[in-house]
Design a protein around this motif. Structure first.
Motif, short mmCIF file in Angstrom:
data_model
loop_
_atom_site.label_atom_id
_atom_site.label_comp_id
_atom_site.label_asym_id
_atom_site.label_seq_id
_atom_site.Cartn_x
_atom_site.Cartn_y
_atom_site.Cartn_z
N ALA A 87 0.86 -1.18 0.00
CA ALA A 87 0.00 0.00 0.00
C ALA A 87 0.90 1.23 0.00
CB ALA A 87 -0.93 0.01 1.21
N LEU A 88 0.69 2.10 -0.97
CA LEU A 88 1.51 3.30 -1.11
C LEU A 88 0.96 4.44 -0.25
CD1 LEU A 88 1.78 3.20 -4.99
CD2 LEU A 88 3.69 2.83 -3.41
N GLY A 89 1.86 5.35 0.13
CA GLY A 89 1.44 6.52 0.89
C GLY A 89 2.39 7.68 0.69
N ALA A 90 1.87 8.88 0.97
CA ALA A 90 2.69 10.08 1.02
C ALA A 90 1.91 11.16 1.75
CB ALA A 90 3.07 10.56 -0.38
N ASP A 91 1.14 10.77 2.73
CA ASP A 91 0.27 11.52 3.64
C ASP A 91 -0.95 10.68 3.98
OD1 ASP A 91 1.89 13.78 3.90
OD2 ASP A 91 0.93 14.79 2.23
N CYS A 92 -1.47 9.89 3.00
CA CYS A 92 -2.53 8.92 3.29
C CYS A 92 -1.95 7.78 4.10
CB CYS A 92 -3.13 8.38 2.00
SG CYS A 92 -3.92 9.63 0.95
N ALA A 93 -2.84 7.04 4.76
CA ALA A 93 -2.39 5.96 5.66
C ALA A 93 -2.36 4.62 4.95
CB ALA A 93 -3.33 5.86 6.85
N PRO A 94 -1.24 3.90 5.01
CA PRO A 94 -1.26 2.48 4.68
C PRO A 94 -1.69 1.70 5.92
CG PRO A 94 1.00 3.18 5.08
CD PRO A 94 0.12 4.38 5.31
N VAL A 95 -2.61 0.76 5.75
CA VAL A 95 -3.11 -0.04 6.86
C VAL A 95 -2.95 -1.51 6.51
CG1 VAL A 95 -5.09 -0.56 8.35
CG2 VAL A 95 -4.77 1.76 7.46
N LEU A 96 -2.31 -2.27 7.38
CA LEU A 96 -2.07 -3.69 7.17
C LEU A 96 -2.86 -4.51 8.17
CD1 LEU A 96 1.83 -3.53 6.82
CD2 LEU A 96 0.10 -3.23 5.01
#
Length: 243
Positions: free
Chosen positions: A99-108
């Protein structure tokens, strides 16, 4: 950023922006294929990262993230024709979900008993429309148990930095009250981490871990709000193959 155990038999890792081949302003480990970075450089970064984590580069699932609440089961990578969606899950050993991010949240997400893992990209729109609860529900429908799951909520723009117009804060909090926040300067903000944590709790996921770094504050991470145009980091999760 070495791989760590999320749950027994399940590994995860979160990248930073260092150690790749991309030139500024994407320097250097940009993993985002939808940026204006040289795509061959992105592919090289993805290959280098997979090998660093002990993964086969052709066994990583990349999503075409569009800020949706769409979830799909995967058994292998799509290649260049990935559908538009923001959460995936699998029972395939050694298949990494990113899951990519750059301010949004990656959630696993991980259920070690069901041998099932999931990954979601949860930005403002995805959070408010329920991409993470949808992922929990999809995995549960296939035999996972929310009470057995461990979640990792990755780096994102924090509630002290994620400034938004007052109307957006009000509209967002009407959907998910926990996102209501205020910046250090006293202006309206959103706390997506608090909102996602509340969604996980309501879905029955009680074991929630946090990588609580703020992408806007931490220059080791990419931040679209701070630096646009910029690259993307990623959070990976995978079932470790049984011996």
């Amino acid at each position: 950023m070495d791989p760590q155990e999320l749950a027994p038999g399940i590994s995860y890792a979160v990248t930073d922006r260092h150690g790749g081949v991309s030139a500024a302003p994407y320097d250097s480990r940009n993993l985002g294929g939808a940026t204006a970075d040289d795509y061959q450089g992105v592919l090289r970064n993805r290959e280098l990262t997979a090998r660093q984590f002990g993964l086969a580069p052709d066994r990583v699932v990349w999503m075409r993230q569009v800020h949706s609440a769409t979830v799909q089961r995967v058994a292998g990578p799509w290649g260049p024709d990935a559908p538009e969606l923001d959460a995936v899950w699998t029972t395939e050993e050694g298949l990494a979900l990113a899951a990519l991010g750059a301010d949004c949240a990656p959630v696993l997400l991980a259920d070690p008993a069901a041998r099932m893992v999931g990954a979601a990209h949860s930005g403002r729109v995805g959070t408010l429309t329920g991409v993470v609860p949808n992922l929990v529900a999809a995995m549960a429908a296939a035999g996972a148990e929310p009470a057995r799951m461990t979640a990792l909520v990755g780096p994102m723009a924090c509630g002290r930095c994620y400034e938004v117009p007052e109307q957006m804060r009000a509209e967002s909090a009407a959907v998910l009250p926990e996102v209501h926040a205020t910046t250090r300067q006293g202006t309206p903000a959103l706390d997506l981490r608090a909102g996602i944590a509340a969604q996980l709790a309501r879905a029955g996921v009680t074991t929630v871990r946090h990588d609580d770094r703020c992408t806007i504050e931490d220059r080791d991470l990419f931040s679209h709000r701070r630096d646009a145009p910029t690259g993307r980091f990623a959070a990976y999760v995978w079932l470790t193959p049984r011996a």
